[in-house]
Design a protein around this motif. Structure first.
Motif, PDB file in Angstrom:
ATOM      1  N   GLU A  55       0.816  -1.211   0.000  1.00 45.36           N
ATOM      2  CA  GLU A  55       0.000   0.000   0.000  1.00 45.36           C
ATOM      3  C   GLU A  55       0.852   1.264   0.000  1.00 45.36           C
ATOM      4  O   GLU A  55       0.460   2.291  -0.550  1.00 45.36           O
ATOM      5  N   LYS A  56       2.017   1.199   0.640  1.00 46.90           N
ATOM      6  CA  LYS A  56       2.895   2.362   0.700  1.00 46.90           C
ATOM      7  C   LYS A  56       4.311   1.947   0.322  1.00 46.90           C
ATOM      8  O   LYS A  56       4.819   0.931   0.799  1.00 46.90           O
ATOM      9  N   PHE A  57       4.927   2.733  -0.539  1.00 43.25           N
ATOM     10  CA  PHE A  57       6.320   2.496  -0.895  1.00 43.25           C
ATOM     11  C   PHE A  57       6.881   3.769  -1.513  1.00 43.25           C
ATOM     12  O   PHE A  57       6.138   4.676  -1.900  1.00 43.25           O
ATOM     13  N   GLU A  58       8.197   3.826  -1.605  1.00 36.76           N
ATOM     14  CA  GLU A  58       8.856   4.948  -2.268  1.00 36.76           C
ATOM     15  C   GLU A  58       9.667   4.405  -3.435  1.00 36.76           C
ATOM     16  O   GLU A  58      10.472   3.490  -3.267  1.00 36.76           O
ATOM     17  N   PHE A  59       9.431   4.966  -4.614  1.00 40.41           N
ATOM     18  CA  PHE A  59      10.209   4.589  -5.788  1.00 40.41           C
ATOM     19  C   PHE A  59      11.295   5.639  -5.985  1.00 40.41           C
ATOM     20  O   PHE A  59      10.998   6.820  -6.154  1.00 40.41           O
ATOM     21  N   VAL A  60      12.550   5.212  -5.963  1.00 39.29           N
ATOM     22  CA  VAL A  60      13.666   6.163  -6.019  1.00 39.29           C
ATOM     23  C   VAL A  60      14.362   6.186  -7.375  1.00 39.29           C
ATOM     24  O   VAL A  60      15.347   6.901  -7.555  1.00 39.29           O
ATOM     25  N   GLY A  61      13.856   5.403  -8.334  1.00 39.11           N
ATOM     26  CA  GLY A  61      14.502   5.371  -9.643  1.00 39.11           C
ATOM     27  C   GLY A  61      15.821   4.619  -9.575  1.00 39.11           C
ATOM     28  O   GLY A  61      16.001   3.701  -8.772  1.00 39.11           O
ATOM     29  N   PHE A  62      16.772   5.009 -10.420  1.00 40.78           N
ATOM     30  CA  PHE A  62      18.081   4.356 -10.411  1.00 40.78           C
ATOM     31  C   PHE A  62      18.885   4.796  -9.187  1.00 40.78           C
ATOM     32  O   PHE A  62      18.881   5.976  -8.821  1.00 40.78           O
ATOM     33  N   LEU A  63      19.563   3.853  -8.574  1.00 36.34           N
ATOM     34  CA  LEU A  63      20.440   4.183  -7.460  1.00 36.34           C
ATOM     35  C   LEU A  63      21.591   5.056  -7.958  1.00 36.34           C
ATOM     36  O   LEU A  63      21.966   4.979  -9.131  1.00 36.34           O
ATOM     37  N   PRO A  64      22.161   5.882  -7.084  1.00 34.99           N
ATOM     38  CA  PRO A  64      23.268   6.753  -7.501  1.00 34.99           C
ATOM     39  C   PRO A  64      24.435   5.949  -8.066  1.00 34.99           C
ATOM     40  O   PRO A  64      24.730   4.842  -7.602  1.00 34.99           O
ATOM     41  N   ALA A  65      25.095   6.520  -9.056  1.00 39.66           N
ATOM     42  CA  ALA A  65      26.230   5.834  -9.673  1.00 39.66           C
ATOM     43  C   ALA A  65      27.444   5.805  -8.747  1.00 39.66           C
ATOM     44  O   ALA A  65      28.221   4.844  -8.758  1.00 39.66           O
ATOM     45  N   LYS A  66      27.589   6.846  -7.926  1.00 37.52           N
ATOM     46  CA  LYS A  66      28.755   6.923  -7.045  1.00 37.52           C
ATOM     47  C   LYS A  66      28.547   6.078  -5.792  1.00 37.52           C
ATOM     48  O   LYS A  66      27.508   6.137  -5.148  1.00 37.52           O
ATOM     49  N   ARG A  67      29.561   5.310  -5.450  1.00 39.85           N
ATOM     50  CA  ARG A  67      29.474   4.405  -4.311  1.00 39.85           C
ATOM     51  C   ARG A  67      29.174   5.148  -3.010  1.00 39.85           C
ATOM     52  O   ARG A  67      28.354   4.694  -2.202  1.00 39.85           O
ATOM     53  N   ALA A  68      29.816   6.293  -2.806  1.00 39.95           N
ATOM     54  CA  ALA A  68      29.619   7.049  -1.563  1.00 39.95           C
ATOM     55  C   ALA A  68      28.161   7.455  -1.390  1.00 39.95           C
ATOM     56  O   ALA A  68      27.623   7.426  -0.272  1.00 39.95           O
ATOM     57  N   GLN A  69      27.502   7.816  -2.477  1.00 37.83           N
ATOM     58  CA  GLN A  69      26.094   8.208  -2.406  1.00 37.83           C
ATOM     59  C   GLN A  69      25.209   7.005  -2.104  1.00 37.83           C
ATOM     60  O   GLN A  69      24.222   7.116  -1.369  1.00 37.83           O
ATOM     61  N   ARG A  70      25.562   5.847  -2.660  1.00 35.80           N
ATOM     62  CA  ARG A  70      24.792   4.639  -2.358  1.00 35.80           C
ATOM     63  C   ARG A  70      24.997   4.215  -0.905  1.00 35.80           C
ATOM     64  O   ARG A  70      24.077   3.723  -0.259  1.00 35.80           O
ATOM     65  N   GLU A  71      26.177   4.418  -0.384  1.00 38.43           N
ATOM     66  CA  GLU A  71      26.432   4.107   1.023  1.00 38.43           C
ATOM     67  C   GLU A  71      25.571   4.971   1.935  1.00 38.43           C
ATOM     68  O   GLU A  71      25.014   4.487   2.926  1.00 38.43           O
ATOM     69  N   ARG A  72      25.441   6.244   1.595  1.00 39.28           N
ATOM     70  CA  ARG A  72      24.587   7.133   2.390  1.00 39.28           C
ATOM     71  C   ARG A  72      23.125   6.711   2.287  1.00 39.28           C
ATOM     72  O   ARG A  72      22.391   6.721   3.274  1.00 39.28           O
ATOM     73  N   PHE A  73      22.721   6.332   1.079  1.00 47.02           N
ATOM     74  CA  PHE A  73      21.331   5.922   0.856  1.00 47.02           C
ATOM     75  C   PHE A  73      20.974   4.720   1.725  1.00 47.02           C
ATOM     76  O   PHE A  73      19.930   4.692   2.387  1.00 47.02           O
TER      77      PHE A  73
END
Length: 228
Positions: free
Chosen positions: A129-147
């Motif tokens: 019923e509830k979810f968040e679609f974030v699209g493609f994950l960030p290309a940079k590893r550091a940004q994915r780590e924060r995510f």
């Protein structure tokens, strides 16, 4: 409102049989088709024997294409826009072009089609019923780590490149080792696969990273509670 029309047309994400009759009729009826990649789109048109001129308008040239499309519409011709696969505007180009054309006063229509997002949700087998679609994950590893370091209150659905998925799972294994995930690749194709489990088990069970991936990471609580 001007009479000329601009159509955003959804196309198959894998199985060509998923295209709608309305999409075929629209692509045959318009005067010109703008697309993400002419090479990919030409194969689609050839399969359905649609003989129309294709003009490339990828994401990085979307805004620059507005003036060219408007010139065609002003002459009274109808224009369609398609991407390589799926629904334009859903982690794909198309939304900027449609928005700008509508601002100019032209009537726009969306011809719905397949989407990896909705196909994936259907595969989950739970009420989401509830979810968040974030699209493609960030290309940079550091940004994915924060995510993946952030606390999750609702399920998050994402697209990921086959070249980065293993790296992303290693990050999840470190940041959220107890998190439950669902992954699917090559939706609607013969090679379609669906996986469930924690990052550690998925890293062992996935035999090939090749393909287009969709994933979901459940909140910090169990997935049954998250879906309710």
């Amino acid at each position: 409102m001007k009479e000329a029309q601009f159509y955003l047309v959804g196309t198959p994400i894998g199985n060509l049989g998923d295209i709608s009759l309305r999409a075929i009729e629209t692509l045959k009826a318009v005067d010109l088709i703008y697309c993400e990649d002419t090479r990919r789109s030409q194969k689609l048109l050839n399969h359905f024997e649609i003989k129309k001129k294709l003009i490339s308008a990828p994401y990085f040239r979307e805004r620059k294409s507005v003036g060219l499309v408007e010139e065609v519409l002003r002459s009274g011709q109808r224009v369609a826009y398609i991407t390589d696969a799926g629904m334009p505007g859903v982690s794909d180009p198309g939304s900027i072009l449609l928005g700008e054309i509508r601002k100019l006063g032209y009537r726009v229509e969306v011809i719905g089609g397949p989407s990896a997002l909705t196909n994936f949700i259907g595969l989950l087998g739970v009420e989401l019923e509830k979810f968040e679609f974030v699209g493609f994950l960030p290309a940079k590893r550091a940004q994915r780590e924060r995510f993946f370091s952030e606390s999750l209150s609702i399920p998050k659905i994402f697209f990921e490149s086959p070249h980065r998925l293993e790296s992303s799972l290693l990050i999840i294994q470190e940041k959220k080792p107890l998190a439950e995930l669902c992954l699917a690749k090559e939706l609607t194709k013969i090679s379609e696969r669906f996986y469930e489990g924690r990052a550690t088990s998925l890293l062992k069970s996935i035999e090939s990273w090749k393909g287009e991936w969709v994933g979901l990471i459940w909140p910090d609580e169990d997935k049954d509670n998250a879906a309710s």
